[in-house]
Design an enzyme around this catalytic site. Structure first.
Site, PDB file in Angstrom:
ATOM      1  N   LYS A  29       0.923  -1.173  -0.016  1.00 49.85           N
ATOM      2  CA  LYS A  29       0.058   0.052  -0.162  1.00 49.85           C
ATOM      3  C   LYS A  29       1.017   1.211  -0.038  1.00 49.85           C
ATOM      4  CE  LYS A  29      -2.840   0.582   3.608  1.00 49.85           C
ATOM      5  NZ  LYS A  29      -2.383   1.783   4.365  1.00 49.85           N
ATOM      6  N   GLN A 176       4.711   9.031   7.380  1.00 45.89           N
ATOM      7  CA  GLN A 176       3.636   9.957   6.489  1.00 45.89           C
ATOM      8  C   GLN A 176       3.971  11.443   6.600  1.00 45.89           C
ATOM      9  OE1 GLN A 176      -0.165   8.841   8.088  1.00 45.89           O
ATOM     10  NE2 GLN A 176      -0.324   6.868   6.802  1.00 45.89           N
ATOM     11  N   ASP A 327       1.815  -1.182  11.797  1.00 47.90           N
ATOM     12  CA  ASP A 327       0.560  -1.686  11.270  1.00 47.90           C
ATOM     13  C   ASP A 327       0.080  -3.179  11.658  1.00 47.90           C
ATOM     14  OD1 ASP A 327      -0.058   1.048  10.282  1.00 47.90           O
ATOM     15  OD2 ASP A 327       0.881   0.367   8.391  1.00 47.90           O
ATOM     16  N   LYS A 354      -4.619   5.506  14.752  1.00 43.80           N
ATOM     17  CA  LYS A 354      -4.506   5.004  13.328  1.00 43.80           C
ATOM     18  C   LYS A 354      -6.005   4.987  12.836  1.00 43.80           C
ATOM     19  CE  LYS A 354      -0.118   3.947  12.806  1.00 43.80           C
ATOM     20  NZ  LYS A 354       0.471   4.714  11.918  1.00 43.80           N
ATOM     21  N   ARG A 358      -6.400   1.562  18.078  1.00 46.76           N
ATOM     22  CA  ARG A 358      -6.346   0.150  17.741  1.00 46.76           C
ATOM     23  C   ARG A 358      -6.115  -0.441  19.137  1.00 46.76           C
ATOM     24  NH1 ARG A 358      -3.108   0.047  11.797  1.00 46.76           N
ATOM     25  NH2 ARG A 358      -4.946   0.278  10.558  1.00 46.76           N
TER      26      ARG A 358
HETATM   27  C1  S3P Z   1       2.273   4.673   6.172  1.00 43.24           C
HETATM   28  C2  S3P Z   1       3.161   5.120   7.365  1.00 43.24           C
HETATM   29  C3  S3P Z   1       2.432   4.657   8.691  1.00 43.24           C
HETATM   30  C4  S3P Z   1       1.404   3.331   8.676  1.00 43.24           C
HETATM   31  C5  S3P Z   1       0.538   3.487   7.371  1.00 43.24           C
HETATM   32  C6  S3P Z   1       1.252   4.145   5.968  1.00 43.24           C
HETATM   33  C7  S3P Z   1       3.029   5.143   5.085  1.00 43.24           C
HETATM   34  O1  S3P Z   1       1.814   5.632   9.348  1.00 43.24           O
HETATM   35  O2  S3P Z   1       0.884   3.302   9.661  1.00 43.24           O
HETATM   36  O3  S3P Z   1      -0.190   2.472   7.348  1.00 43.24           O
HETATM   37  O4  S3P Z   1       2.682   4.768   3.844  1.00 43.24           O
HETATM   38  O5  S3P Z   1       3.736   6.068   5.124  1.00 43.24           O
HETATM   39  P1  S3P Z   1       2.475   6.945  10.029  1.00 43.24           P
HETATM   40  O6  S3P Z   1       3.345   7.444   9.255  1.00 43.24           O
HETATM   41  O7  S3P Z   1       1.297   7.509  10.802  1.00 43.24           O
HETATM   42  O8  S3P Z   1       3.395   5.946  11.355  1.00 43.24           O
END
Ligand code: S3P
Length: 450
Positions: A29, A176, A327, A354, A358
């Protein structure tokens, strides 16, 4: 299992025999979102094979079209993206609906922060509860104008500006947020720097390199990293093969571990060292997971996993490992419920923000299924004796795909079936989950269990 119905679709997992055979889980993803975004701003045409065609990623595809990129799915399942060039996004005609996807929301907020127009964002009820202040603060420091609900929450609007580079230390371990800043830096003159105290997934950095950009990553002695990006470099289209998502493989790996007699091979799984924490942890608990054909593909480490059933024992999971498996904790809690002894998992504040909280969603479901645990502010301690928990609960999934799939895995090995209140949300990250696990030998059906 599709989500084309307005009404909740309860799904039940029944105690099942061993899982066996081979499966290929859908694409990663995180990498899929980034492939669409970077392909959409690169010069030339990027082809992407193995893209995750889940709802979250399709939101990003739709948004990139709104920004003027040409995004098409070929008949063979290969996607072709012709980008509009860094700094040449078009003003969207519509409000961008990010659905359930925090990644789409936060990454695209960064992308539009330097675009000379206003972008309106909204999402579903889960996304509207999630903290966006963590992205808003650095983007405003760079000069973007943002109007949002209290706490920086969605819906919100961003009016892009000519930004100034910043040197920003991440207050939370979040790929993110790091990626939002790097995306804002794409069209910002000068050097933007992001410092992370704990290393988080580096797909953005890998993909920038893959698209021909220069990015400097410095490893710090304390385990952190500093990432420097000089803005206004041109990105050049580059083909991408998306590996299978380790976060999706996690569900099948735990199922094959806890169902006696199982032997399952999952091919082409992304094993980026910043994503493989669950497999390391399961092995420490006694799981039999073999990694085969380890190789490098489009800047990412990939391998096949062979998982055979085994008995597990409780361990203390190092909190500093959390970002590499953030995750996967919901399904690790399920594994811990089948282990002999105490499993302690801490350092998990981020789980509270999240797609759902969770920790509390998992705690409620575990309680309903007769698992003994203690909920902490930042984690869970699970006590088990190695025998299957009772099961029998009806689980509230709170619009959270990982809660949904975790409890379906639990229900394959409990004494009585486990029902989740709504399976539609699994489409966000793992279309075909039910069909895939049933093909391996599980019994998961629509409707409530008896
Ligand atoms: C992700 C970063 C993670 C993860 C999310 C996808 C990404 O989140 O939990 O499912 O693709 O950068 P966070 O940046 O909030 O840790």
């Amino acid at each position: 299992m599709t989500s084309d119905t307005q009404f909740p679709v309860p799904v039940t997992a029944r105690p099942s025999g061993p899982l066996s055979g081979a499966a290929r889980v859908p694409g990663d993803k995180s990498i899929s979102h980034r492939a669409l975004i970077f392909g959409g701003v690169a010069v030339g045409t990027t082809t992407v094979s193995g893209l995750l065609e889940g709802e979250d990623v399709l939101r990003t595809a739709a948004a990139m079209r709104q920004f003027g990129a040409n995004v098409e799915r070929g008949e063979n399942g290969v996607w072709r993206i012709t980008g509009c060039g860094v700094g040449a996004l078009r003003e969207p005609d519509e409000v961008l609906d990010m659905g359930n996807s925090g990644t789409a929301a936060r990454l695209l907020m960064g992308l539009v922060a330097s675009a000379p127009f206003t972008t309106f964002f909204m999402g579903d009820a889960s996304l509207h509860k999630r903290p966006m202040g963590r992205v808003r603060v650095p983007l405003e420091e760079m000069g973007a104008k943002i109007i949002s609900r209290s706490g920086g929450r969605f819906p919100l609007a961003i009016t892009g500006q000519s930004l100034i580079p910043i040197d920003y230390e991440l207050p939370v371990a979040s790929a993110q947020v790091k990626s939002a800043i790097l995306l804002a830096a794409l069209d910002t003159p000068g050097i933007t720097r992001v410092r992370e105290g704990k290393r988080t997934r580096d797909h953005t950095e890998n993909m920038l390199r893959h698209f021909g950009a220069e990015i400097t990553v410095t490893e710090n002695a304390d385990g952190g990293r500093s990432i420097a990006y000089r803005g206004q470099q041109e990105l050049t289209a580059a083909d991408i093969i998306v590996p299978g998502d380790p976060s999706s493989a996690a569900f099948l790996a735990v199922a094959a571990t806890i169902l006696p007699g199982s032997d399952v091979t999952l091919s082409n799984i992304g094993l980026n060292p910043l994503r493989d924490g669950l497999f390391i942890t399961l092995r420490e608990m006694g799981a039999n997971i073999e990694i085969l054909n380890l190789r490098e593909q489009a800047g990412e480490r990939v391998g096949d996993l062979r998982i055979r059933a085994s008995t597990l024992h409780g361990i203390e999971v190092p909190p500093e490992r959390a970002p590499s498996m953030i995750d996967e904790y919901p399904v690790l809690f399920i594994a811990a419920a089948f282990a002999k002894g105490r499993t302690t998992m801490r350092g998990l504040h981020e789980l509270r923000v999240k797609e759902s909280d969770r920790l509390s969603a998992m705690a409620a479901g575990l309680k309903a299924c007769g698992v003994a645990f203690e909920e902490l502010e930042d984690g869970l301690i699970i006590d088990a004796d190695g025998t299957p928990p009772k099961g029998g609960g009806v689980i509230e999934t709170h619009l959270d795909h990982r809660i949904a799939m975790s409890f379906l895995i639990l229900g394959l090995a409990t004494q009585t079936p486990v029902t989740i209140d709504d399976g539609r949300v699994m489409e966000t990250s793992f279309p075909g989950f039910v069909e895939m696990i049933n093909a391996l030998g599980a019994t998961v059906t629509r409707g409530r269990g008896a």
